[in-house]
Design an enzyme around this catalytic site. Structure first.
Site, PDB file in Angstrom:
ATOM      1  CG  ASP A  37     -29.978  55.058  14.513  1.00 43.10           C
ATOM      2  OD1 ASP A  37     -29.936  55.676  15.598  1.00 43.10           O
ATOM      3  OD2 ASP A  37     -31.045  54.726  13.981  1.00 43.10           O
ATOM      4  CG  HIS A  60     -28.275  59.442  15.055  1.00 46.74           C
ATOM      5  ND1 HIS A  60     -29.559  58.974  14.889  1.00 46.74           N
ATOM      6  CD2 HIS A  60     -27.918  59.986  13.863  1.00 46.74           C
ATOM      7  CE1 HIS A  60     -29.970  59.224  13.654  1.00 46.74           C
ATOM      8  NE2 HIS A  60     -28.989  59.834  13.021  1.00 46.74           N
TER       9      HIS A  60
END
Length: 216
Positions: A37, A60
């Site tokens: 993430d 991310h």
């Protein structure tokens, strides 16, 4: 230089490396984050955050947001991100907000950034929602202003290297791009920019050149 690291599989969900919220005067430095993430995420009610000398990927990217999901008033300012190396991340320098939110994000700097095969190197997404691309148009939004991208370079693994997808109701203002050079990971391919309701200025050599609206 010694780096402190945090690691999880690249496909692991909801595994932010570091999340900052309801905080001020925070420094993150000399850190390697490989996760599924956000490497670093910045939440509501944060100010005076300094992130530097970070290696990010997979993951991310460094995300300011998501913000305003519950329709709350957002207060985020003075966020400085510099000397970051993004390696095979889905995003690089990202700001993401929900349309139902209000308040502001202001005084953000991304400086001296390197991208290595990043899907969305530079991205502002004011239409963040559960179903990407299917967000209902709202008249509200978080005001994003005074965001500077300076000395950014590297490669994009998608056609759109710069995406400034700002609200049609609440424009992004004071966007500055200075000395940006983004190219495609695919030899012979070109990258483009996509800008919606983003006001600002371009100085120095910037590739691909975004179609910013002139600041008034």
């Amino acid at each position: 230089m010694h780096f402190i690291g945090t690691y999880s599989p690249g496909d692991s969900p909801n595994t932010d490396g570091i999340h900052i919220q309801f905080s001020e005067d925070i420094t993150i430095t000399n850190t390697m984050i490989r996760t599924g993430d956000d490497c670093v995420s910045v939440g509501d009610y944060t100010s005076n955050i300094n992130i530097s000398s970070l290696i990010c990927g997979p993951g991310h990217g460094v995300s300011i947001g998501s913000l305003g999901r519950s329709g709350n008033a957002v207060e985020v300012e003075n966020i400085h991100v510099r000397k970051v190396y993004f390696e095979h991340t889905t995003n690089g320098a990202r700001i993401k907000t929900w349309q139902v939110g209000t308040g502001y994000v202001r005084g953000v700097t991304f400086e001296d950034i390197k991208f290595d095969s990043v899907e969305n190197p530079i991205i502002i997404d004011q239409y963040y929602c559960k179903s990407r691309g299917a967000c209902e148009e709202k008249q509200t939004g978080v005001h994003i202003s005074n965001v500077t991208y300076s000395d950014l370079s590297g490669t994009s693994s998608t056609d759109v290297a710069i995406s400034l997808n700002c609200s049609r109701s609440v424009a992004c203002k004071g966007i500055v791009l200075k000395s940006v050079n983004l190219t495609s990971t695919i030899p012979g391919s070109r990258v483009t920019s996509n800008c919606i309701n983003a006001y600002g200025n371009v100085t120095g050599e910037v590739q691909p050149k975004p179609s910013l609206l002139l600041q008034t």
